[in-house]
Structure formats: C-alpha cells, structure tokens
Design a protein around this motif. Structure first.
Motif, short mmCIF file in Angstrom:
data_model
loop_
_atom_site.label_atom_id
_atom_site.label_comp_id
_atom_site.label_asym_id
_atom_site.label_seq_id
_atom_site.Cartn_x
_atom_site.Cartn_y
_atom_site.Cartn_z
N ALA A 92 4.57 52.83 62.22
CA ALA A 92 5.48 52.21 63.19
C ALA A 92 6.34 51.13 62.54
CB ALA A 92 4.67 51.62 64.34
N LEU A 163 8.37 46.45 72.45
CA LEU A 163 8.26 47.43 71.36
C LEU A 163 8.15 48.82 71.96
CD1 LEU A 163 5.43 45.78 69.18
CD2 LEU A 163 7.89 45.60 68.79
N LYS A 165 7.60 52.97 70.49
CA LYS A 165 7.48 53.91 69.36
C LYS A 165 7.58 55.33 69.88
CE LYS A 165 4.42 55.46 65.68
NZ LYS A 165 4.16 56.80 66.21
N GLY A 169 6.15 59.35 63.80
CA GLY A 169 6.12 58.16 62.97
C GLY A 169 7.08 58.34 61.80
N LEU A 230 15.71 58.08 67.88
CA LEU A 230 15.71 56.62 68.03
C LEU A 230 16.99 56.12 68.72
CD1 LEU A 230 14.26 55.56 64.55
CD2 LEU A 230 13.14 55.30 66.78
N CYS A 248 11.74 48.25 63.54
CA CYS A 248 10.64 47.45 62.99
C CYS A 248 10.38 47.91 61.55
CB CYS A 248 9.36 47.66 63.79
SG CYS A 248 9.48 47.19 65.51
N GLY A 251 10.14 51.52 60.39
CA GLY A 251 10.02 52.37 61.58
C GLY A 251 8.69 53.13 61.61
N SER A 252 8.52 53.87 62.69
CA SER A 252 9.52 54.34 63.62
C SER A 252 9.62 53.53 64.92
CB SER A 252 9.20 55.79 64.02
OG SER A 252 7.97 55.83 64.73
N ALA A 253 8.91 52.41 65.08
CA ALA A 253 9.05 51.63 66.32
C ALA A 253 10.35 50.84 66.29
CB ALA A 253 7.86 50.69 66.49
N CYS A 275 8.46 57.10 75.72
CA CYS A 275 7.74 56.76 74.49
C CYS A 275 6.24 56.70 74.76
CB CYS A 275 8.20 55.41 73.95
SG CYS A 275 9.91 55.44 73.40
N TRP A 277 4.02 55.06 73.23
CA TRP A 277 3.43 53.73 73.01
C TRP A 277 4.50 52.65 73.20
CZ3 TRP A 277 4.27 49.54 69.86
CH2 TRP A 277 3.25 48.57 69.85
N THR A 278 4.22 51.70 74.07
CA THR A 278 5.11 50.56 74.28
C THR A 278 4.25 49.29 74.37
OG1 THR A 278 5.04 50.70 76.68
CG2 THR A 278 6.84 51.90 75.58
#
Ligand code: C5P
Length: 287
Positions: A92, A163, A165, A169, A230, A248, A251-253, A275, A277-278
């Motif tokens: 991430a 954030l 993601k 990844g 993205l 970030c 990446g990939s977040a 997403c 994951w946040t």
C-alpha cells in the motif's frame, strides 16, 4: 510488552536520480499516522514469531529478520515470542513492514536489555530496508539519501487523512523500475527541494491549504500508469472535500488531506463502496 508500529505517508517525495548501487537518491518529508500494527513480546525459550495474517508469518518477515540481526550482533541467549497484529495493509506504500522491523529492533533492544544507542539501531535498520531508519526517528522527518539520513521535524499541526487502497497492490521495485529520468527532480546546488521547504513552512504555521499545495510524489506518475484504477479514486477524494490527494509512498493506497475529522470519516465511508480497505484518522504529532 506491547508496542505500536505506526504507518507513514510521504507528504513530499522527490526522486533526485539513480545511484550506482541501483537505489534512488531521495528527498522526502515523512509523517507517521495513528494507524498502526501491534507487536506483543513475551519471554520464551527460543525465538518464535506469529502473525494475525498467516501469509506474513514466515521467517522472512522483517520482524524476524530484525530479531535475527540483533541476535547475531549481540550473542543473545534469551528467546522471545513476538506476535504481530496487522492493521496496515501490505503493498500500500504505508511502510507497514518497515515500521514493524523498526519497532521490533527498538522493543527487543529494551526487552533483552541490550543498551544499543539510537545510531546503532538506525544502522541495523538501514540494513533491513530504506524506510526503517525513519520509523526510529518519527513522527515527522525529512529523509534523504537512500532513506538513511533522517532529520526530525517538530511541528504541532493536527492533520486528518483518509486512506483508500484499491484491490490491487503495487510492488515498490516495480514502481521504481517504471520511473524514467524524465520523472526525476533535479537536485538544487544547495539546500532542500522547493516543496520540502514549502512543506516545512506550512507545517510550522499549521496551514492546511499550504500543506495541500506542497504535496508532491515523483512515484505517482509511474504508479498511475501501472494502476489506472487510481484515477477515479483520486477524483472521488477531491469531490468528497479533500484539500489535496496523493499516492502513499510507492502505492497502491492514496491519501486525502481533510479539513476536519468528519470530512475524513465521511470520505472513508463513501470510498469503501469501491475500495476494499479504507481508513480515516489523525496523523501523529509532537504534543
Ligand atoms: O530498501 P527496500 O528494500 O525497502 O527497497 C525496496 C525497493 O525499492 C528496492 O529494491 C528498490 O527497487 C526501491 N528503492 C529505490 N531507492 C530507494 C529506496 C527503495 O530504488 N531509495
């Protein structure tokens, strides 16, 4: 013993050029977040490692490599059971693995009463990964060289970030491999990059708009080429009220700098539709 291993974002990341050793010369303003992994250390006959994510529980985990490095250098006769509870996603760009390694070094130094000096820990950290020395010197710092030259920055600005993601990844070496000389930021004859100076000034004055304006990451172009999904996430973050949005690390977040806490939480909720994951919360600052 229980210790946290915080995530990081790069408020600026300038790649100045490629080095003869294959790494890149960097200048980056790094900032720790309150998002963190957790390490639990208990006495044991041997060195043992477990992880909440079974995929990360092998001996090649940076936590185990940090522990082995300390053992080799200090003729350790005691063992330890180290348990790692993961909250920071991998691939991430949030520095989770490096932070776990730095935290393991610092915690085992205490747990085994080794009395290694901060500079000795940093040298061991640099051998484990480019981002590790930063995590021994946070919560905010200007990082240069390959990552081993860390200058702490004291500021009192409260910053809320969101954030997000995407499912995929990004591998750090792959992102660097897609970086071409055209992406490099020419190093000045003296002093810091313009954005780093602007960021220092903005943090000192608690000016969120100026922080948003100075956000820059030379790894963003190659990462966006590798992962075009993205683009819409970045657009959505702006629509949701973020003052600025940036990749970030490698990446990939993506992170969005928010004007306040409720904007960050509302954005995280909205982004979780697309997403997997946040996260929303404040960064860590000196108090
Ligand atoms: O040091 P670390 O193992 O974390 O670096 C991972 C990869 O990131 C390296 O193999 C290299 O491809 C890239 N890297 C780089 N220059 C840096 C830091 C990392 O090229 N300063």
């Amino acid at each position: 013993m229980e210790v946290t291993a915080p995530a990081k974002i790069n408020l600026t990341l300038r790649v100045l050029g490629k080095r003869p050793d294959g790494y890149h010369e960097l200048e980056s303003m790094m900032q720790m977040l309150t998002l963190a992994d957790l390490l639990r250390i208990e006495d044991d006959d041997a060195l043992r490692f477990t992880c909440s994510d079974p995929a990360l529980s092998g001996v090649e985990n940076l936590v185990m490599r940090a522990a082995h490095l300390l053992c080799q250098r200090n003729q350790i006769t005691r063992g330890a059971h180290i348990h790692l509870e993961k909250h920071i996603p991998v691939q991430a760009g949030l520095g989770g693995g490096s932070s776990d390694a730095a935290t393991a070094l610092a915690a085992l130094n205490e747990f085994w009463e080794l009395r290694l000096e901060p500079n000795e820990l940093s040298a061991l950290g640099a051998a484990l990964g480019s981002d590790v020395p930063f995590f021994l010197n946070g919560p905010t710092a200007v990082v240069r060289g390959r990552g081993e030259t860390v200058t702490p920055v004291v500021h009192h600005t409260i910053g809320y970030v969101v954030l997000a993601k995407p499912p995929a990844g990004l591998s750090t070496p792959q992102v660097y491999a897609n970086l071409h000389a055209g992406h490099f930021s020419p190093s000045g004859t003296h002093g810091l990059q313009e954005e780093t100076r602007a960021m220092l000034h903005a943090l000192e004055h608690g000016d969120l708009d100026a922080i948003a304006h100075a956000l820059v990451n030379d790894l963003e172009s190659p990462a966006l080429l590798l992962l075009p999904e993205l683009f819409p996430i970045r657009e959505r973050m702006i629509q949701l009220g973020c003052l600025g949005v940036l990749l970030c690390g490698s990446g990939s977040a993506l992170f969005g700098l928010c004007p306040d806490e409720s904007t960050a939480h509302h954005a995280a909720l909205d982004l979780s539709n697309d997403c997997p994951w946040t996260w929303a919360g404040p960064w860590i600052r000196f108090v």
